[in-house]
Design a protein around this motif. Structure first.
Motif, PDB file in Angstrom:
ATOM      1  N   TYR A 106      -3.489   1.961  -3.585  1.00 34.96           N
ATOM      2  CA  TYR A 106      -3.226   3.350  -3.196  1.00 34.96           C
ATOM      3  C   TYR A 106      -4.324   3.736  -2.206  1.00 34.96           C
ATOM      4  CZ  TYR A 106      -0.008   3.569  -7.136  1.00 34.96           C
ATOM      5  OH  TYR A 106       1.054   3.350  -7.991  1.00 34.96           O
ATOM      6  N   ILE A 107      -3.930   4.223  -1.037  1.00 32.82           N
ATOM      7  CA  ILE A 107      -4.929   4.554  -0.017  1.00 32.82           C
ATOM      8  C   ILE A 107      -4.641   5.921   0.594  1.00 32.82           C
ATOM      9  CG2 ILE A 107      -5.844   3.887   2.269  1.00 32.82           C
ATOM     10  CD1 ILE A 107      -5.521   0.997   1.493  1.00 32.82           C
ATOM     11  N   SER A 108      -5.706   6.717   0.724  1.00 35.46           N
ATOM     12  CA  SER A 108      -5.594   8.014   1.403  1.00 35.46           C
ATOM     13  C   SER A 108      -6.300   7.887   2.754  1.00 35.46           C
ATOM     14  CB  SER A 108      -6.296   9.077   0.555  1.00 35.46           C
ATOM     15  OG  SER A 108      -6.508  10.250   1.317  1.00 35.46           O
ATOM     16  N   ILE A 109      -5.854   8.660   3.748  1.00 38.81           N
ATOM     17  CA  ILE A 109      -6.601   8.604   5.017  1.00 38.81           C
ATOM     18  C   ILE A 109      -7.536   9.794   5.161  1.00 38.81           C
ATOM     19  CG2 ILE A 109      -4.950   7.145   6.242  1.00 38.81           C
ATOM     20  CD1 ILE A 109      -4.361   9.889   7.843  1.00 38.81           C
ATOM     21  N   GLY A 110      -7.603  10.660   4.165  1.00 42.29           N
ATOM     22  CA  GLY A 110      -8.529  11.784   4.237  1.00 42.29           C
ATOM     23  C   GLY A 110      -8.177  12.822   3.198  1.00 42.29           C
ATOM     24  N   ASP A 111      -9.117  13.679   2.918  1.00 44.40           N
ATOM     25  CA  ASP A 111      -8.896  14.686   1.874  1.00 44.40           C
ATOM     26  C   ASP A 111      -8.169  15.914   2.413  1.00 44.40           C
ATOM     27  OD1 ASP A 111      -9.952  13.074  -0.059  1.00 44.40           O
ATOM     28  OD2 ASP A 111     -11.993  13.777   0.262  1.00 44.40           O
ATOM     29  N   TYR A 112      -6.943  15.725   2.810  1.00 44.97           N
ATOM     30  CA  TYR A 112      -6.050  16.784   3.259  1.00 44.97           C
ATOM     31  C   TYR A 112      -4.637  16.264   3.024  1.00 44.97           C
ATOM     32  CZ  TYR A 112      -6.963  13.538   7.015  1.00 44.97           C
ATOM     33  OH  TYR A 112      -7.193  12.387   7.704  1.00 44.97           O
ATOM     34  N   VAL A 113      -3.650  17.159   3.065  1.00 50.38           N
ATOM     35  CA  VAL A 113      -2.287  16.708   2.766  1.00 50.38           C
ATOM     36  C   VAL A 113      -1.434  16.730   4.037  1.00 50.38           C
ATOM     37  CG1 VAL A 113      -0.219  17.132   1.370  1.00 50.38           C
ATOM     38  CG2 VAL A 113      -2.485  17.553   0.400  1.00 50.38           C
TER      39      VAL A 113
ATOM     40  N   ILE B 130       0.832  -1.199   0.000  1.00 51.11           N
ATOM     41  CA  ILE B 130       0.000   0.000   0.000  1.00 51.11           C
ATOM     42  C   ILE B 130       0.867   1.248   0.000  1.00 51.11           C
ATOM     43  CG2 ILE B 130      -1.681   1.305   1.396  1.00 51.11           C
ATOM     44  CD1 ILE B 130      -2.270  -1.626   2.593  1.00 51.11           C
ATOM     45  N   TYR B 131       0.560   2.162  -0.918  1.00 49.09           N
ATOM     46  CA  TYR B 131       1.220   3.465  -0.854  1.00 49.09           C
ATOM     47  C   TYR B 131       0.216   4.436  -0.242  1.00 49.09           C
ATOM     48  CZ  TYR B 131       3.307   7.913  -2.273  1.00 49.09           C
ATOM     49  OH  TYR B 131       3.820   9.189  -2.263  1.00 49.09           O
ATOM     50  N   LEU B 132       0.588   5.032   0.899  1.00 54.22           N
ATOM     51  CA  LEU B 132      -0.261   6.036   1.550  1.00 54.22           C
ATOM     52  C   LEU B 132      -0.094   7.336   0.784  1.00 54.22           C
ATOM     53  CD1 LEU B 132      -1.744   4.925   3.973  1.00 54.22           C
ATOM     54  CD2 LEU B 132       0.539   3.949   4.014  1.00 54.22           C
ATOM     55  N   THR B 133      -1.183   7.831   0.250  1.00 53.30           N
ATOM     56  CA  THR B 133      -1.112   9.033  -0.589  1.00 53.30           C
ATOM     57  C   THR B 133      -2.446   9.770  -0.560  1.00 53.30           C
ATOM     58  OG1 THR B 133      -0.973   9.777  -2.900  1.00 53.30           O
ATOM     59  CG2 THR B 133      -1.613   7.501  -2.570  1.00 53.30           C
ATOM     60  N   PRO B 134      -2.406  11.113  -0.665  1.00 59.59           N
ATOM     61  CA  PRO B 134      -3.694  11.817  -0.725  1.00 59.59           C
ATOM     62  C   PRO B 134      -4.391  11.602  -2.069  1.00 59.59           C
ATOM     63  CG  PRO B 134      -1.875  13.373  -0.931  1.00 59.59           C
ATOM     64  CD  PRO B 134      -1.264  12.042  -0.637  1.00 59.59           C
TER      65      PRO B 134
END
Ligand SMILES: C[S@@+](CC[C@H](N)C(=O)[O-])C[C@H]1O[C@@H](n2cnc3c(N)ncnc32)[C@H](O)[C@@H]1O
Length: 363
Positions: free
Chosen positions: A130-137, A85-89
Protein backbone atom coordinates in the motif's frame (compact mmCIF):
# COMPACT_ATOMS: atom_id res chain seq x y z
CA UNK A 1 10.46 -2.90 -16.30
CA UNK A 2 6.85 -3.69 -17.13
CA UNK A 3 4.16 -1.50 -15.60
CA UNK A 4 0.58 -2.71 -15.52
CA UNK A 5 -1.99 -0.16 -14.40
CA UNK A 6 -5.55 -1.13 -13.46
CA UNK A 7 -7.72 1.94 -13.73
CA UNK A 8 -11.09 3.33 -14.75
CA UNK A 9 -9.33 6.11 -16.70
CA UNK A 10 -6.53 4.57 -18.81
CA UNK A 11 -6.28 7.69 -20.98
CA UNK A 12 -5.01 9.67 -17.99
CA UNK A 13 -2.01 7.35 -17.69
CA UNK A 14 -1.41 6.86 -21.40
CA UNK A 15 -1.36 10.58 -22.16
CA UNK A 16 0.97 11.52 -19.35
CA UNK A 17 3.37 8.61 -19.87
CA UNK A 18 3.98 9.19 -23.56
CA UNK A 19 5.78 12.51 -23.14
CA UNK A 20 9.35 13.63 -22.43
CA UNK A 21 11.82 11.17 -20.85
CA UNK A 22 9.18 8.51 -20.13
CA UNK A 23 7.88 8.78 -23.68
CA UNK A 24 11.42 8.20 -24.99
CA UNK A 25 11.92 5.23 -22.63
CA UNK A 26 8.66 3.67 -23.80
CA UNK A 27 9.65 4.16 -27.42
CA UNK A 28 13.09 2.60 -27.03
CA UNK A 29 11.71 -0.30 -24.97
CA UNK A 30 13.47 0.37 -21.65
CA UNK A 31 10.07 0.36 -19.98
CA UNK A 32 6.72 -1.09 -21.02
CA UNK A 33 3.34 0.16 -19.98
CA UNK A 34 0.01 -1.56 -20.22
CA UNK A 35 -3.20 -0.02 -18.94
CA UNK A 36 -6.24 -2.17 -18.19
CA UNK A 37 -9.67 -0.65 -17.92
CA UNK A 38 -11.36 -2.24 -14.91
CA UNK A 39 -14.70 -1.46 -16.57
CA UNK A 40 -13.88 -3.94 -19.37
CA UNK A 41 -14.18 -6.68 -16.72
CA UNK A 42 -17.59 -5.69 -15.45
CA UNK A 43 -20.23 -8.46 -15.50
CA UNK A 44 -23.00 -5.85 -15.58
CA UNK A 45 -24.71 -5.14 -18.92
CA UNK A 46 -24.33 -1.39 -18.29
CA UNK A 47 -20.65 -1.91 -17.49
CA UNK A 48 -21.10 -0.67 -13.92
CA UNK A 49 -18.21 -1.33 -11.57
CA UNK A 50 -19.31 0.55 -8.43
CA UNK A 51 -22.06 0.21 -5.87
CA UNK A 52 -23.35 1.77 -2.64
CA UNK A 53 -21.33 1.13 0.52
CA UNK A 54 -22.71 -1.35 3.05
CA UNK A 55 -23.57 0.49 6.24
CA UNK A 56 -24.52 3.64 4.36
CA UNK A 57 -22.58 6.84 3.95
CA UNK A 58 -21.60 9.05 1.06
CA UNK A 59 -20.07 7.96 -2.24
CA UNK A 60 -19.67 4.74 -4.17
CA UNK A 61 -17.27 1.84 -3.78
CA UNK A 62 -15.55 -0.10 -6.60
CA UNK A 63 -16.77 -3.71 -6.51
CA UNK A 64 -14.41 -6.60 -5.79
CA UNK A 65 -15.25 -8.83 -8.77
CA UNK A 66 -14.43 -6.60 -11.80
CA UNK A 67 -11.14 -5.57 -10.22
CA UNK A 68 -10.32 -9.18 -9.38
CA UNK A 69 -10.98 -10.26 -12.97
CA UNK A 70 -8.87 -7.44 -14.39
CA UNK A 71 -6.07 -8.32 -11.97
CA UNK A 72 -6.30 -12.05 -12.80
CA UNK A 73 -5.96 -11.32 -16.51
CA UNK A 74 -2.76 -9.34 -15.85
CA UNK A 75 -1.45 -11.94 -13.40
CA UNK A 76 -1.98 -14.75 -15.95
CA UNK A 77 -0.06 -12.78 -18.54
CA UNK A 78 2.85 -12.22 -16.16
CA UNK A 79 2.80 -15.87 -15.11
CA UNK A 80 3.12 -15.45 -11.33
CA UNK A 81 1.70 -13.39 -8.44
CA UNK A 82 3.19 -9.97 -9.13
CA UNK A 83 4.16 -7.14 -6.79
CA UNK A 84 0.84 -5.30 -6.65
CA UNK A 85 0.54 -1.77 -5.33
CA UNK A 86 -2.65 -0.07 -4.27
CA UNK A 87 -2.27 3.72 -4.42
CA UNK A 88 -4.05 5.03 -1.36
CA UNK A 89 -3.77 7.91 1.11
CA UNK A 90 -3.98 5.27 3.87
CA UNK A 91 -0.36 4.16 3.61
CA UNK A 92 3.27 5.00 4.13
CA UNK A 93 4.30 7.94 1.95
CA UNK A 94 6.55 7.02 -0.98
CA UNK A 95 10.25 7.84 -0.52
CA UNK A 96 13.45 7.41 -2.50
CA UNK A 97 14.48 4.15 -0.81
CA UNK A 98 11.08 2.61 -1.64
CA UNK A 99 11.41 3.85 -5.22
CA UNK A 100 14.86 2.29 -5.66
CA UNK A 101 13.67 -0.97 -4.16
CA UNK A 102 10.65 -1.13 -6.49
CA UNK A 103 12.93 -0.47 -9.46
CA UNK A 104 14.51 -3.90 -8.87
CA UNK A 105 11.24 -5.64 -9.85
CA UNK A 106 10.52 -6.85 -13.37
CA UNK A 107 6.76 -6.27 -13.20
CA UNK A 108 4.76 -3.80 -11.13
CA UNK A 109 1.00 -3.87 -11.02
CA UNK A 110 -0.67 -0.66 -9.83
CA UNK A 111 -4.30 -0.35 -8.76
CA UNK A 112 -5.94 3.06 -8.98
CA UNK A 113 -9.00 3.59 -6.84
CA UNK A 114 -11.74 6.14 -7.44
CA UNK A 115 -14.86 7.41 -5.64
CA UNK A 116 -14.72 6.30 -1.98
CA UNK A 117 -12.28 3.48 -2.71
CA UNK A 118 -12.34 -0.26 -3.37
CA UNK A 119 -14.04 -3.22 -1.65
CA UNK A 120 -11.59 -4.25 1.05
CA UNK A 121 -11.91 -7.99 0.34
CA UNK A 122 -10.28 -7.85 -3.09
CA UNK A 123 -7.50 -5.62 -1.76
CA UNK A 124 -6.80 -8.23 0.95
CA UNK A 125 -6.39 -10.88 -1.74
CA UNK A 126 -4.25 -9.16 -4.34
CA UNK A 127 -2.33 -6.21 -2.86
CA UNK A 128 1.27 -6.70 -1.72
CA UNK A 129 2.08 -3.02 -0.99
CA UNK A 130 0.00 0.00 0.00
CA UNK A 131 1.59 3.29 -1.05
CA UNK A 132 0.54 6.91 -0.64
CA UNK A 133 2.11 9.76 -2.61
CA UNK A 134 1.46 12.34 0.10
CA UNK A 135 -0.70 13.29 3.02
CA UNK A 136 -3.61 14.70 1.03
CA UNK A 137 -6.54 13.09 -0.77
CA UNK A 138 -6.73 12.91 -4.58
CA UNK A 139 -9.82 12.15 -6.66
CA UNK A 140 -8.21 8.98 -8.04
CA UNK A 141 -5.08 6.84 -7.93
CA UNK A 142 -3.95 7.67 -11.50
CA UNK A 143 -1.74 10.60 -10.57
CA UNK A 144 -0.23 8.45 -7.83
CA UNK A 145 0.53 5.68 -10.34
CA UNK A 146 2.14 8.25 -12.65
CA UNK A 147 4.31 9.57 -9.81
CA UNK A 148 5.43 6.03 -9.07
CA UNK A 149 6.13 5.19 -12.73
CA UNK A 150 8.12 8.40 -13.18
CA UNK A 151 10.22 8.02 -10.02
CA UNK A 152 10.87 4.28 -10.48
CA UNK A 153 11.74 4.60 -14.18
CA UNK A 154 14.63 6.92 -13.35
CA UNK A 155 16.37 3.87 -11.81
CA UNK A 156 15.68 1.53 -14.72
CA UNK A 157 18.88 1.09 -16.75
CA UNK A 158 18.82 3.02 -20.02
CA UNK A 159 15.95 5.36 -19.10
CA UNK A 160 18.18 8.32 -18.27
CA UNK A 161 21.08 9.43 -20.38
CA UNK A 162 24.43 10.09 -18.68
CA UNK A 163 23.60 13.76 -18.24
CA UNK A 164 20.29 12.91 -16.61
CA UNK A 165 21.84 10.23 -14.42
CA UNK A 166 20.02 9.26 -11.20
CA UNK A 167 23.10 8.00 -9.39
CA UNK A 168 23.39 10.76 -6.84
CA UNK A 169 20.62 13.11 -6.14
CA UNK A 170 18.45 14.76 -3.58
CA UNK A 171 17.42 12.28 -0.93
CA UNK A 172 19.93 9.48 -1.57
CA UNK A 173 21.69 10.45 1.66
CA UNK A 174 18.58 11.99 3.19
CA UNK A 175 20.14 15.28 2.09
CA UNK A 176 18.69 17.74 -0.39
CA UNK A 177 20.90 18.51 -3.35
CA UNK A 178 23.20 21.54 -3.49
CA UNK A 179 22.15 24.56 -5.63
CA UNK A 180 22.85 24.49 -9.38
CA UNK A 181 24.10 27.28 -11.68
CA UNK A 182 24.61 27.57 -15.42
CA UNK A 183 25.64 30.32 -17.86
CA UNK A 184 25.84 33.32 -17.79
CA UNK A 185 28.41 33.76 -15.02
CA UNK A 186 26.66 36.96 -13.85
CA UNK A 187 22.87 37.31 -13.96
CA UNK A 188 20.92 40.23 -12.40
CA UNK A 189 24.24 41.20 -10.75
CA UNK A 190 24.37 37.83 -9.03
CA UNK A 191 27.65 35.98 -9.57
CA UNK A 192 28.07 32.21 -9.68
CA UNK A 193 29.97 31.05 -6.52
CA UNK A 194 33.71 31.41 -7.23
CA UNK A 195 34.57 27.87 -6.17
CA UNK A 196 32.50 26.40 -9.02
CA UNK A 197 34.74 28.16 -11.52
CA UNK A 198 37.97 27.02 -9.83
CA UNK A 199 38.24 23.60 -11.50
CA UNK A 200 39.30 22.14 -8.12
CA UNK A 201 37.06 19.07 -7.99
CA UNK A 202 37.83 18.11 -4.40
CA UNK A 203 36.99 21.60 -3.13
CA UNK A 204 33.84 21.73 -5.29
CA UNK A 205 32.74 18.38 -3.82
CA UNK A 206 33.28 19.69 -0.26
CA UNK A 207 31.42 22.92 -1.06
CA UNK A 208 28.48 20.97 -2.48
CA UNK A 209 28.34 18.69 0.56
CA UNK A 210 28.31 21.71 2.90
CA UNK A 211 25.56 23.42 0.87
CA UNK A 212 23.54 20.16 0.92
CA UNK A 213 23.70 19.99 4.71
CA UNK A 214 22.92 23.69 5.07
CA UNK A 215 19.92 23.46 2.72
CA UNK A 216 18.55 20.34 4.40
CA UNK A 217 18.91 21.98 7.82
CA UNK A 218 16.97 24.99 6.57
CA UNK A 219 14.24 23.30 4.53
CA UNK A 220 13.90 19.71 5.80
CA UNK A 221 15.37 19.39 9.31
CA UNK A 222 13.33 16.17 9.68
CA UNK A 223 15.41 14.59 6.89
CA UNK A 224 18.68 15.73 8.40
CA UNK A 225 17.89 13.80 11.57
CA UNK A 226 17.71 10.64 9.44
CA UNK A 227 20.88 11.40 7.52
CA UNK A 228 23.81 9.12 8.34
CA UNK A 229 27.48 9.57 7.64
CA UNK A 230 28.75 6.30 6.19
CA UNK A 231 32.16 4.81 7.13
CA UNK A 232 33.29 1.53 5.55
CA UNK A 233 36.38 0.08 7.27
CA UNK A 234 38.06 -2.99 5.80
CA UNK A 235 40.89 -5.41 6.55
CA UNK A 236 41.94 -7.98 3.99
CA UNK A 237 43.12 -8.61 0.45
CA UNK A 238 43.17 -6.03 -2.34
CA UNK A 239 39.82 -7.19 -3.74
CA UNK A 240 38.24 -6.11 -0.47
CA UNK A 241 39.26 -2.49 -1.06
CA UNK A 242 37.25 -2.56 -4.26
CA UNK A 243 34.26 -4.17 -2.51
CA UNK A 244 34.36 -1.64 0.33
CA UNK A 245 34.51 1.19 -2.22
CA UNK A 246 31.60 -0.22 -4.22
CA UNK A 247 29.39 -0.69 -1.15
CA UNK A 248 30.32 2.70 0.29
CA UNK A 249 29.47 4.44 -2.98
CA UNK A 250 26.15 2.64 -3.25
CA UNK A 251 25.30 3.64 0.31
CA UNK A 252 26.27 7.28 0.14
CA UNK A 253 27.68 10.01 -2.02
CA UNK A 254 29.73 11.28 0.90
CA UNK A 255 30.87 8.04 2.55
CA UNK A 256 34.48 7.36 3.58
CA UNK A 257 36.49 4.16 3.18
CA UNK A 258 39.01 3.36 5.94
CA UNK A 259 41.84 1.01 5.00
CA UNK A 260 42.75 -1.01 8.11
CA UNK A 261 45.48 -2.82 6.17
CA UNK A 262 47.45 0.31 6.97
CA UNK A 263 48.92 -0.03 10.42
CA UNK A 264 48.89 3.72 10.92
CA UNK A 265 45.12 3.86 10.37
CA UNK A 266 44.55 0.80 12.58
CA UNK A 267 46.42 2.47 15.44
CA UNK A 268 44.37 5.65 15.16
CA UNK A 269 41.31 6.06 17.42
CA UNK A 270 37.90 6.63 15.78
CA UNK A 271 34.86 7.97 17.62
CA UNK A 272 31.40 7.59 16.10
CA UNK A 273 27.93 8.56 17.30
CA UNK A 274 24.34 7.63 16.46
CA UNK A 275 24.37 9.70 13.23
CA UNK A 276 27.24 7.56 11.91
CA UNK A 277 26.74 4.28 10.13
CA UNK A 278 29.73 1.96 10.41
CA UNK A 279 30.29 -0.94 8.04
CA UNK A 280 33.13 -3.36 8.82
CA UNK A 281 34.50 -5.71 6.20
CA UNK A 282 37.02 -8.51 6.74
CA UNK A 283 38.04 -11.49 4.61
CA UNK A 284 40.01 -14.73 5.18
CA UNK A 285 43.18 -12.70 5.50
CA UNK A 286 41.77 -11.31 8.74
CA UNK A 287 41.05 -14.87 9.81
CA UNK A 288 44.61 -15.96 8.96
CA UNK A 289 46.14 -13.08 10.86
CA UNK A 290 44.06 -14.23 13.87
CA UNK A 291 41.95 -11.13 13.81
CA UNK A 292 45.01 -8.81 13.98
CA UNK A 293 44.55 -7.74 17.61
CA UNK A 294 44.29 -4.01 17.01
CA UNK A 295 41.95 -4.21 13.99
CA UNK A 296 38.48 -2.92 14.79
CA UNK A 297 39.48 -2.32 18.40
CA UNK A 298 40.37 1.35 18.17
CA UNK A 299 36.87 2.25 17.11
CA UNK A 300 34.39 3.61 19.63
CA UNK A 301 30.67 4.05 19.06
CA UNK A 302 27.80 5.65 20.90
CA UNK A 303 24.63 3.79 19.90
CA UNK A 304 26.25 3.58 16.47
CA UNK A 305 24.51 1.24 14.02
CA UNK A 306 27.01 -1.22 12.60
CA UNK A 307 26.90 -3.79 9.80
CA UNK A 308 29.55 -6.46 9.40
CA UNK A 309 30.65 -8.28 6.29
CA UNK A 310 32.78 -11.32 7.16
CA UNK A 311 34.27 -13.84 4.79
CA UNK A 312 31.62 -16.45 3.96
CA UNK A 313 33.44 -19.14 5.96
CA UNK A 314 33.30 -16.90 9.06
CA UNK A 315 29.56 -16.37 8.73
CA UNK A 316 28.74 -19.99 7.94
CA UNK A 317 31.33 -21.70 10.21
CA UNK A 318 29.61 -23.59 13.03
CA UNK A 319 31.10 -24.24 16.44
CA UNK A 320 34.62 -23.68 15.19
CA UNK A 321 37.51 -21.45 16.07
CA UNK A 322 36.10 -18.98 13.54
CA UNK A 323 32.80 -18.62 15.35
CA UNK A 324 34.64 -18.09 18.61
CA UNK A 325 36.61 -15.32 16.91
CA UNK A 326 33.53 -13.63 15.48
CA UNK A 327 31.72 -13.91 18.82
CA UNK A 328 34.68 -12.29 20.53
CA UNK A 329 34.76 -9.40 18.08
CA UNK A 330 30.99 -8.95 18.27
CA UNK A 331 31.10 -8.80 22.06
CA UNK A 332 33.89 -6.27 21.87
CA UNK A 333 31.97 -4.05 19.44
CA UNK A 334 28.88 -4.39 21.58
CA UNK A 335 30.82 -3.21 24.64
CA UNK A 336 32.24 -0.32 22.61
CA UNK A 337 28.78 1.12 21.95
CA UNK A 338 28.04 -0.36 18.51
CA UNK A 339 24.59 -1.73 17.71
CA UNK A 340 25.27 -4.68 15.43
CA UNK A 341 22.35 -4.70 13.02
CA UNK A 342 23.27 -7.57 10.75
CA UNK A 343 26.17 -9.76 9.69
CA UNK A 344 26.43 -10.59 6.00
CA UNK A 345 28.71 -12.94 4.11
CA UNK A 346 31.06 -10.91 1.90
CA UNK A 347 29.72 -12.58 -1.24
CA UNK A 348 26.48 -10.55 -0.86
CA UNK A 349 28.37 -7.46 -2.04
CA UNK A 350 29.32 -9.21 -5.26
CA UNK A 351 25.93 -10.78 -5.85
CA UNK A 352 23.52 -8.09 -4.65
CA UNK A 353 25.32 -4.90 -3.67
CA UNK A 354 22.38 -2.64 -4.52
CA UNK A 355 19.78 -4.75 -2.67
CA UNK A 356 22.05 -5.02 0.39
CA UNK A 357 22.73 -1.27 0.37
CA UNK A 358 18.99 -0.57 0.21
CA UNK A 359 18.39 -2.93 3.14
CA UNK A 360 21.09 -1.14 5.14
CA UNK A 361 19.65 2.28 4.24
CA UNK A 362 16.30 1.24 5.67
CA UNK A 363 17.62 1.22 9.27
C1 LIG B 1 -11.19 10.08 -3.09
S1 LIG B 1 -9.94 8.90 -2.91
C2 LIG B 1 -10.64 7.85 -1.70
C3 LIG B 1 -10.19 8.18 -0.35
C4 LIG B 1 -10.75 7.24 0.70
N1 LIG B 1 -12.13 7.47 0.93
C5 LIG B 1 -9.95 7.45 1.98
O1 LIG B 1 -10.34 8.26 2.80
O2 LIG B 1 -8.92 6.78 2.09
C6 LIG B 1 -10.05 7.97 -4.36
C7 LIG B 1 -8.79 7.22 -4.74
O3 LIG B 1 -7.74 8.13 -4.96
C8 LIG B 1 -6.51 7.52 -4.70
N2 LIG B 1 -5.76 8.40 -3.79
C9 LIG B 1 -6.26 9.44 -3.10
N3 LIG B 1 -5.33 10.06 -2.39
C10 LIG B 1 -4.18 9.41 -2.62
C11 LIG B 1 -2.84 9.57 -2.17
N4 LIG B 1 -2.50 10.52 -1.32
N5 LIG B 1 -1.89 8.73 -2.63
C12 LIG B 1 -2.21 7.76 -3.50
N6 LIG B 1 -3.47 7.55 -3.96
C13 LIG B 1 -4.45 8.35 -3.54
C14 LIG B 1 -6.80 6.14 -4.11
O4 LIG B 1 -6.58 5.16 -5.11
C15 LIG B 1 -8.25 6.24 -3.72
O5 LIG B 1 -8.91 5.00 -3.80
Amino acid sequence: MNYHVLTLFPEMIDRAAHTSILGRALKNGCIHLETTNIRDYSADKHMRVDDYPYGGGAGMVIEAEPLYRAYSAVKNKIGHKPRTIYLTPQAKVLNQTMVEELALEEDLVMICGHYEGIDERVLDEVVTDYISIGDYVLTGGELGAMVLIDAVSRFVPGVLSNEESAQFESLQDNLLEYPHYTRPEIWHEKKVPEILLSGDHKKIEEWRHERSIERTKERRPDLLRQSMKVHCAFYGKDALREMAGKLCQTLSQYGEVIDFNRKKLRKQKYYFDSQDLVVLLADEQFEKDAGVPETFTNIYGKDTPCFIFWSDSFVHGIESEQTKQTDKIQRLLDKRGFLIKKIYPLSTIESSCKETALEIRKI
